[in-house]
Design a protein around this motif. Structure first.
Motif, PDB file in Angstrom:
ATOM      1  N   ILE A  10       0.714  -1.140   0.165  1.00 47.25           N
ATOM      2  CA  ILE A  10       0.061   0.090  -0.074  1.00 47.25           C
ATOM      3  C   ILE A  10       0.984   1.135  -0.155  1.00 47.25           C
ATOM      4  O   ILE A  10       0.816   2.079  -0.810  1.00 47.25           O
ATOM      5  N   ALA A  11       1.919   1.372   0.877  1.00 47.97           N
ATOM      6  CA  ALA A  11       2.997   2.212   0.875  1.00 47.97           C
ATOM      7  C   ALA A  11       3.367   2.635  -0.748  1.00 47.97           C
ATOM      8  O   ALA A  11       3.681   3.835  -0.946  1.00 47.97           O
ATOM      9  N   LEU A  12       3.832   1.431  -1.160  1.00 42.74           N
ATOM     10  CA  LEU A  12       4.176   1.628  -2.691  1.00 42.74           C
ATOM     11  C   LEU A  12       3.338   2.455  -3.456  1.00 42.74           C
ATOM     12  O   LEU A  12       3.565   3.491  -4.250  1.00 42.74           O
ATOM     13  N   GLN A  13       2.089   1.888  -3.597  1.00 46.49           N
ATOM     14  CA  GLN A  13       1.048   2.541  -4.262  1.00 46.49           C
ATOM     15  C   GLN A  13       0.797   3.833  -4.004  1.00 46.49           C
ATOM     16  O   GLN A  13       0.717   5.004  -4.653  1.00 46.49           O
ATOM     17  N   LEU A  14       0.828   4.448  -2.509  1.00 41.74           N
ATOM     18  CA  LEU A  14       0.694   5.721  -1.978  1.00 41.74           C
ATOM     19  C   LEU A  14       1.862   6.557  -2.651  1.00 41.74           C
ATOM     20  O   LEU A  14       1.587   7.948  -3.125  1.00 41.74           O
ATOM     21  N   ALA A  15       3.090   6.104  -2.666  1.00 44.12           N
ATOM     22  CA  ALA A  15       4.207   6.875  -2.860  1.00 44.12           C
ATOM     23  C   ALA A  15       4.247   7.107  -4.362  1.00 44.12           C
ATOM     24  O   ALA A  15       4.714   8.127  -4.747  1.00 44.12           O
ATOM     25  N   THR A  16       3.844   6.223  -5.160  1.00 44.12           N
ATOM     26  CA  THR A  16       3.672   6.309  -6.454  1.00 44.12           C
ATOM     27  C   THR A  16       2.855   7.364  -6.846  1.00 44.12           C
ATOM     28  O   THR A  16       3.050   8.060  -8.046  1.00 44.12           O
ATOM     29  N   ARG A  17       1.640   7.423  -6.365  1.00 43.96           N
ATOM     30  CA  ARG A  17       0.744   8.431  -6.614  1.00 43.96           C
ATOM     31  C   ARG A  17       0.736   9.974  -6.106  1.00 43.96           C
ATOM     32  O   ARG A  17       0.316  11.032  -6.583  1.00 43.96           O
ATOM     33  N   PHE A  18       1.241   9.824  -4.811  1.00 42.33           N
ATOM     34  CA  PHE A  18       1.376  11.192  -3.847  1.00 42.33           C
ATOM     35  C   PHE A  18       2.680  11.551  -3.798  1.00 42.33           C
ATOM     36  O   PHE A  18       3.301  10.676  -2.594  1.00 42.33           O
ATOM     37  N   PRO A  19       3.620  12.526  -4.318  1.00 44.85           N
ATOM     38  CA  PRO A  19       4.803  13.110  -3.932  1.00 44.85           C
ATOM     39  C   PRO A  19       4.977  12.996  -2.353  1.00 44.85           C
ATOM     40  O   PRO A  19       5.780  12.742  -1.710  1.00 44.85           O
ATOM     41  N   ALA A  20       3.681  13.681  -1.731  1.00 40.73           N
ATOM     42  CA  ALA A  20       3.900  14.213  -0.364  1.00 40.73           C
ATOM     43  C   ALA A  20       4.220  12.825   0.517  1.00 40.73           C
ATOM     44  O   ALA A  20       4.977  12.585   1.615  1.00 40.73           O
ATOM     45  N   ALA A  21       3.373  12.029   0.006  1.00 35.83           N
ATOM     46  CA  ALA A  21       3.451  10.485   0.776  1.00 35.83           C
ATOM     47  C   ALA A  21       4.729   9.884   0.736  1.00 35.83           C
ATOM     48  O   ALA A  21       5.420   9.148   1.489  1.00 35.83           O
ATOM     49  N   ALA A  22       5.189   9.827  -0.665  1.00 38.30           N
ATOM     50  CA  ALA A  22       6.583   9.252  -0.961  1.00 38.30           C
ATOM     51  C   ALA A  22       7.617   9.871   0.011  1.00 38.30           C
ATOM     52  O   ALA A  22       8.457   9.068   0.370  1.00 38.30           O
ATOM     53  N   VAL A  23       7.806  11.284   0.262  1.00 34.18           N
ATOM     54  CA  VAL A  23       8.801  11.860   1.085  1.00 34.18           C
ATOM     55  C   VAL A  23       8.594  11.084   2.493  1.00 34.18           C
ATOM     56  O   VAL A  23       9.682  10.776   3.022  1.00 34.18           O
ATOM     57  N   LEU A  24       7.464  11.367   2.919  1.00 35.26           N
ATOM     58  CA  LEU A  24       7.243  10.614   4.321  1.00 35.26           C
ATOM     59  C   LEU A  24       7.828   9.143   4.253  1.00 35.26           C
ATOM     60  O   LEU A  24       8.514   8.825   5.283  1.00 35.26           O
ATOM     61  N   LEU A  25       7.334   8.374   3.331  1.00 41.63           N
ATOM     62  CA  LEU A  25       7.650   7.255   3.471  1.00 41.63           C
ATOM     63  C   LEU A  25       9.068   6.937   3.237  1.00 41.63           C
ATOM     64  O   LEU A  25       9.911   5.844   3.974  1.00 41.63           O
ATOM     65  N   HIS A  26       9.823   7.817   2.353  1.00 43.58           N
ATOM     66  CA  HIS A  26      11.383   7.450   2.295  1.00 43.58           C
ATOM     67  C   HIS A  26      11.861   7.735   3.371  1.00 43.58           C
ATOM     68  O   HIS A  26      12.809   6.929   4.201  1.00 43.58           O
ATOM     69  N   ASP A  27      11.481   8.890   4.326  1.00 39.93           N
ATOM     70  CA  ASP A  27      12.136   9.130   5.563  1.00 39.93           C
ATOM     71  C   ASP A  27      11.970   8.035   6.575  1.00 39.93           C
ATOM     72  O   ASP A  27      12.912   7.770   7.289  1.00 39.93           O
TER      73      ASP A  27
END
Length: 193
Positions: A10-27
């Motif tokens: 789910i995190a991968l799907q969120l990161a792919t679609r939403f840049p703000a989520a991608a930053v949070l997930l990366h960190d």
């Protein structure tokens, strides 16, 4: 099917679609790499609650996430499924009001009890007369197609359709899988299974 990878997926799907989520997930993953491989409350918080909350703050509409087949988790014994649904239900308590979580599962109590206890949960039994009729119409349309394609005579029998409908119990997904299997079997053997 593996509980350890549901939220990373789910995190991968969120990161792919939403840049703000991608930053949070990366960190989050940079601070704790085990979040990507071990199911826990921390994993759900970092890979699901926080990114969905960030998305919901920036999206004025309703944000929907879907869990289908919770009952199909690998090692899906009652204790595993109960723990998973307990953690998922607790996660829903921490999501903003414009986030909706849809969970599709068999109705065993060790799966549904924790979810139904969560606030703002609406449970619904999807097995209705309408769903049973949808399955019957599906079988009545698809089985003759298989018969015609494979030049089968006097098939399917009404009793066969009745049995398939009973087995499907109103679940179109099951019916679709059954049709694919029957089609492959007929094509491979030239006979009905």
């Amino acid at each position: 099917g593996n509980q350890h990878f549901i939220f990373p997926t789910i995190a991968l799907q969120l990161a792919t679609r939403f840049p703000a989520a991608a930053v949070l997930l990366h960190d989050a993953l940079k601070r704790n790499e085990t979040l990507a491989t071990k199911f826990s409350e921390q994993q759900v918080d970092a890979l699901f609650i926080k990114p969905l909350s960030a998305i919901a703050r920036h999206d004025p509409g309703v944000v929907v996430t879907l869990f289908d087949g919770v009952d199909e988790l690998a090692n899906g014994d009652g204790a595993t499924l109960s723990r998973f649904t307990s953690i998922l239900a607790e996660a829903t308590r921490h999501l903003p009001g414009n986030v909706r979580v849809l969970v599709f599962s068999r109705p065993e109590s060790y799966i549904t009890t924790r979810i139904r206890d969560a606030p703002s949960v609406f449970g619904s039994d999807l097995l209705t007369e309408e769903s049973r009729q949808d399955v019957r119409h599906f079988f009545e349309a698809k089985l003759p197609e298989i018969a015609e394609l494979n030049q089968l005579q006097d098939w399917p029998m009404p009793e066969s359709i009745d049995l398939l409908c009973e087995c499907a119990a109103g679940h179109l997904g099951w019916a679709s899988l059954a049709i694919r299997w029957i089609g492959r079997e007929v094509e491979a053997t030239g006979n009905t299974p």
